[in-house]
Design a protein around this motif. Structure first.
Motif, PDB file in Angstrom:
ATOM      1  N   PHE A   1       0.862  -1.186   0.000  1.00 23.59           N
ATOM      2  CA  PHE A   1       0.000   0.000   0.000  1.00 23.59           C
ATOM      3  C   PHE A   1       0.897   1.234   0.000  1.00 23.59           C
ATOM      4  O   PHE A   1       1.637   1.480   0.944  1.00 23.59           O
ATOM      5  CB  PHE A   1      -0.872  -0.031   1.254  1.00 23.59           C
ATOM      6  CG  PHE A   1      -2.070   0.888   1.225  1.00 23.59           C
ATOM      7  CD1 PHE A   1      -2.639   1.302   0.045  1.00 23.59           C
ATOM      8  CD2 PHE A   1      -2.625   1.325   2.412  1.00 23.59           C
ATOM      9  CE1 PHE A   1      -3.731   2.134   0.029  1.00 23.59           C
ATOM     10  CE2 PHE A   1      -3.724   2.161   2.422  1.00 23.59           C
ATOM     11  CZ  PHE A   1      -4.288   2.566   1.220  1.00 23.59           C
ATOM     12  N   VAL A   2       0.872   2.010  -1.087  1.00 24.57           N
ATOM     13  CA  VAL A   2       1.816   3.117  -1.223  1.00 24.57           C
ATOM     14  C   VAL A   2       1.431   4.274  -0.320  1.00 24.57           C
ATOM     15  O   VAL A   2       0.298   4.378   0.160  1.00 24.57           O
ATOM     16  CB  VAL A   2       1.908   3.593  -2.692  1.00 24.57           C
ATOM     17  CG1 VAL A   2       2.355   2.452  -3.602  1.00 24.57           C
ATOM     18  CG2 VAL A   2       0.571   4.155  -3.163  1.00 24.57           C
ATOM     19  N   ASP A   3       2.386   5.187  -0.105  1.00 27.34           N
ATOM     20  CA  ASP A   3       2.166   6.309   0.808  1.00 27.34           C
ATOM     21  C   ASP A   3       1.039   7.221   0.338  1.00 27.34           C
ATOM     22  O   ASP A   3       0.336   7.829   1.142  1.00 27.34           O
ATOM     23  CB  ASP A   3       3.454   7.121   0.968  1.00 27.34           C
ATOM     24  CG  ASP A   3       4.508   6.366   1.769  1.00 27.34           C
ATOM     25  OD1 ASP A   3       4.132   5.403   2.453  1.00 27.34           O
ATOM     26  OD2 ASP A   3       5.684   6.750   1.707  1.00 27.34           O
ATOM     27  N   ASP A   4       0.869   7.347  -0.991  1.00 23.70           N
ATOM     28  CA  ASP A   4      -0.187   8.208  -1.524  1.00 23.70           C
ATOM     29  C   ASP A   4      -1.573   7.612  -1.350  1.00 23.70           C
ATOM     30  O   ASP A   4      -2.571   8.288  -1.609  1.00 23.70           O
ATOM     31  CB  ASP A   4       0.044   8.480  -3.012  1.00 23.70           C
ATOM     32  CG  ASP A   4       1.236   9.393  -3.253  1.00 23.70           C
ATOM     33  OD1 ASP A   4       1.744   9.947  -2.262  1.00 23.70           O
ATOM     34  OD2 ASP A   4       1.660   9.539  -4.411  1.00 23.70           O
ATOM     35  N   ALA A   5      -1.651   6.341  -0.952  1.00 21.47           N
ATOM     36  CA  ALA A   5      -2.915   5.648  -0.666  1.00 21.47           C
ATOM     37  C   ALA A   5      -3.824   5.548  -1.877  1.00 21.47           C
ATOM     38  O   ALA A   5      -5.043   5.438  -1.732  1.00 21.47           O
ATOM     39  CB  ALA A   5      -3.659   6.337   0.501  1.00 21.47           C
ATOM     40  N   ASP A   6      -3.248   5.589  -3.093  1.00 20.39           N
ATOM     41  CA  ASP A   6      -4.086   5.497  -4.282  1.00 20.39           C
ATOM     42  C   ASP A   6      -3.842   4.223  -5.088  1.00 20.39           C
ATOM     43  O   ASP A   6      -4.496   3.995  -6.107  1.00 20.39           O
ATOM     44  CB  ASP A   6      -3.887   6.720  -5.175  1.00 20.39           C
ATOM     45  CG  ASP A   6      -2.451   6.849  -5.685  1.00 20.39           C
ATOM     46  OD1 ASP A   6      -1.590   6.063  -5.237  1.00 20.39           O
ATOM     47  OD2 ASP A   6      -2.196   7.740  -6.507  1.00 20.39           O
TER      48      ASP A   6
ATOM     49  N   GLY B   1      -0.549  -4.013   8.839  1.00 21.02           N
ATOM     50  CA  GLY B   1       0.446  -2.978   9.053  1.00 21.02           C
ATOM     51  C   GLY B   1       0.334  -2.404  10.446  1.00 21.02           C
ATOM     52  O   GLY B   1      -0.375  -2.942  11.306  1.00 21.02           O
ATOM     53  N   ALA B   2       1.016  -1.303  10.661  1.00 21.95           N
ATOM     54  CA  ALA B   2       1.008  -0.657  11.970  1.00 21.95           C
ATOM     55  C   ALA B   2      -0.129   0.361  12.054  1.00 21.95           C
ATOM     56  O   ALA B   2      -0.533   0.958  11.054  1.00 21.95           O
ATOM     57  CB  ALA B   2       2.345   0.040  12.212  1.00 21.95           C
ATOM     58  N   ALA B   3      -0.656   0.553  13.253  1.00 22.79           N
ATOM     59  CA  ALA B   3      -1.648   1.588  13.558  1.00 22.79           C
ATOM     60  C   ALA B   3      -2.883   1.496  12.681  1.00 22.79           C
ATOM     61  O   ALA B   3      -3.485   2.510  12.309  1.00 22.79           O
ATOM     62  CB  ALA B   3      -1.017   2.975  13.428  1.00 22.79           C
TER      63      ALA B   3
ATOM     64  N   PRO C   1      -3.129  -1.032   6.609  1.00 22.81           N
ATOM     65  CA  PRO C   1      -2.554  -2.275   6.080  1.00 22.81           C
ATOM     66  C   PRO C   1      -1.237  -2.039   5.366  1.00 22.81           C
ATOM     67  O   PRO C   1      -1.038  -0.998   4.729  1.00 22.81           O
ATOM     68  CB  PRO C   1      -3.632  -2.774   5.115  1.00 22.81           C
ATOM     69  CG  PRO C   1      -4.415  -1.565   4.741  1.00 22.81           C
ATOM     70  CD  PRO C   1      -4.399  -0.683   5.958  1.00 22.81           C
ATOM     71  N   PHE C   2      -0.325  -3.013   5.485  1.00 22.08           N
ATOM     72  CA  PHE C   2       0.918  -2.949   4.729  1.00 22.08           C
ATOM     73  C   PHE C   2       0.649  -3.220   3.261  1.00 22.08           C
ATOM     74  O   PHE C   2       1.225  -2.594   2.377  1.00 22.08           O
ATOM     75  CB  PHE C   2       1.918  -3.969   5.274  1.00 22.08           C
ATOM     76  CG  PHE C   2       3.185  -4.063   4.475  1.00 22.08           C
ATOM     77  CD1 PHE C   2       4.246  -3.212   4.736  1.00 22.08           C
ATOM     78  CD2 PHE C   2       3.310  -4.990   3.450  1.00 22.08           C
ATOM     79  CE1 PHE C   2       5.415  -3.282   3.975  1.00 22.08           C
ATOM     80  CE2 PHE C   2       4.477  -5.075   2.699  1.00 22.08           C
ATOM     81  CZ  PHE C   2       5.525  -4.210   2.964  1.00 22.08           C
ATOM     82  N   GLY C   3      -0.240  -4.194   2.994  1.00 24.90           N
ATOM     83  CA  GLY C   3      -0.546  -4.512   1.613  1.00 24.90           C
ATOM     84  C   GLY C   3      -1.309  -5.811   1.484  1.00 24.90           C
ATOM     85  O   GLY C   3      -2.089  -6.189   2.365  1.00 24.90           O
TER      86      GLY C   3
END
Length: 402
Positions: A69-74, A144-146, A149-151
């Protein structure tokens, strides 16, 4: 279509019970050995590469993948895989909408099992799967954390076949090992980063506090009011600093920062925006800007009125004229005088100067305010070049996979 685990599609006969049991035991041993390897291997890319190789072997499938899951969340980025064309791993991306199997998986609490992609009704599947003639497969979330999801971990086959509950459990176990390895790596990076940054950050904070104090305690300000304003700004600094330190002062989820800044106004601000991740320095300055805007609303706008009147904050990423990604934040207050008349763009208030200094001078962004146009109340729009999080340096003793 998804087949219940207790109903088998009409395929070739399953292997005998004894053969199946021996195979399961061998696979469980392989997964246990992989867990030991992941715990001691400092190179996270090597862990992911081994995970997709092992999945291909255990499930006897030609295609396996880990999507991050990329930082831009897209979108989700293909960061590890087996069976894909050269150059696709590390660069390929999949959408997160419900039309894709990966996007659907992100919204599912249970493993997503597909026995015939052509007959699937829950999602159409991305073009990539159809290009590789995928028929069946499974996918699960990598935690993922908090809460982010990581992916997604997925396996795909070009043959019609069944995946039972035991198969799903094994894929979940592999995904959990990958997730644990990711958290272990992030924790090590945060410890290393925190030890290097603490002295530098402390000096910057003291300098900022000194500046706030000199601007707050002016001769024409009532002492009690000055103390209240100063305490509010220090509290905002403290909350933002605490949140960023929890993440090792590296990157931070914007949604978490916004909620932390606005925690003193529970239920009074509508929040809408993607779960994007931004560098800590950028988020820290953004927290100061949001605090000033919310404080103005608490004095003159919706947050000073009865509970039914609410302000709103939204954000999105847009492409700028130079092609770079821009973060566009919009604060809307339905009360026309949500900012004092003296705090317009030509104003001299410290809060206004702070917003301009950080948004325009430090981050090369733009600030636009409108008030009372078309009975729309007060609106503040910030356009800031969205800095990309810097790549984290690997922990000591790690190496780069070839």
């Amino acid at each position: 279509m998804q087949e219940p685990f207790d109903q088998e599609p009409r395929l070739a006969p399953a292997p005998s019970s004894a053969t199946a049991l021996a195979r399961r035991l061998a696979h469980q041993k392989q997964i246990a050995e992989f867990g030991t390897y992941a715990f001691t291997e400092p190179d996270y890319q090597a862990v992911m590469d081994r995970a997709v190789e092992l999945a291909a072997e255990i499930f006897d499938v030609p295609l396996t993948k880990i999507l991050k899951f990329v930082d831009d969340a897209d979108s989700l980025k293909l960061v590890a895989g087996r069976g894909w064309d050269d150059g696709l791993v590390g660069h390929g991306r999949v959408g997160i909408d419900r039309e894709s199997q990966a996007g659907y998986t992100l919204l599912s609490e249970a493993p997503v099992v597909v026995t015939d992609l052509a007959r699937e009704t829950r999602f159409s599947g991305p073009p990539l799967l159809h290009e590789y003639s995928v028929v069946a497969g499974m996918s699960v979330i990598i935690a993922g954390a908090a809460g982010r999801p990581f992916g997604v971990f997925g396996i795909h086959d070009t043959r019609a076949r069944r995946f039972d509950e035991s198969d799903a459990d094994m894929l979940v176990t592999l995904a959990n090992i990958v997730a644990s390895s990711a958290r272990q790596r992030e924790a090590a990076e945060r410890r290393n980063l925190a030890s290097r940054e603490v002295a530098h950050r402390s000096g910057n904070l003291l300098q900022l506090v000194r500046s706030i104090a000199s601007q707050t305690f002016t001769t024409d300000r009532v002492t009690r009011e000055a103390e209240r304003v100063f305490s509010g700004r220090l509290a905002a600094l403290s909350r933002a600093n605490q949140l960023l330190c929890e993440d090792g002062w590296s990157t931070t989820r914007l949604i978490a920062l916004v909620k932390e800044v606005l925690t003193v106004f529970p239920g009074r601000v509508e929040i809408q925006g993607r779960d994007i991740v931004l560098p800590a320095d950028f988020c820290f300055d953004l927290s100061l800007i949001l605090h000033e805007v919310a404080t103005n609303s608490a004095k003159y706008g919706a947050l000073s009125r009865e509970a039914g009147v609410r302000a709103s904050l939204s954000w999105q990423l847009e492409a700028g004229a130079d092609g770079r990604s821009q973060l566009v934040l919009t604060w809307h207050d339905p009360v026309t005088d949500a900012a004092p008349a003296g705090s317009a763009r030509a104003g001299t208030g410290f809060g206004q100067r702070l917003i301009e200094s950080l948004a325009e001078h430090k981050w090369a962004g733009r600030v636009k305010e409108t008030r009372g146009e078309g009975h729309q109340g007060y609106r503040l729009v910030l356009r800031l070049p969205a800095p990309q999080p810097e790549p984290r340096s690997p922990p000591a003793g790690s190496h780069t996979s070839g």
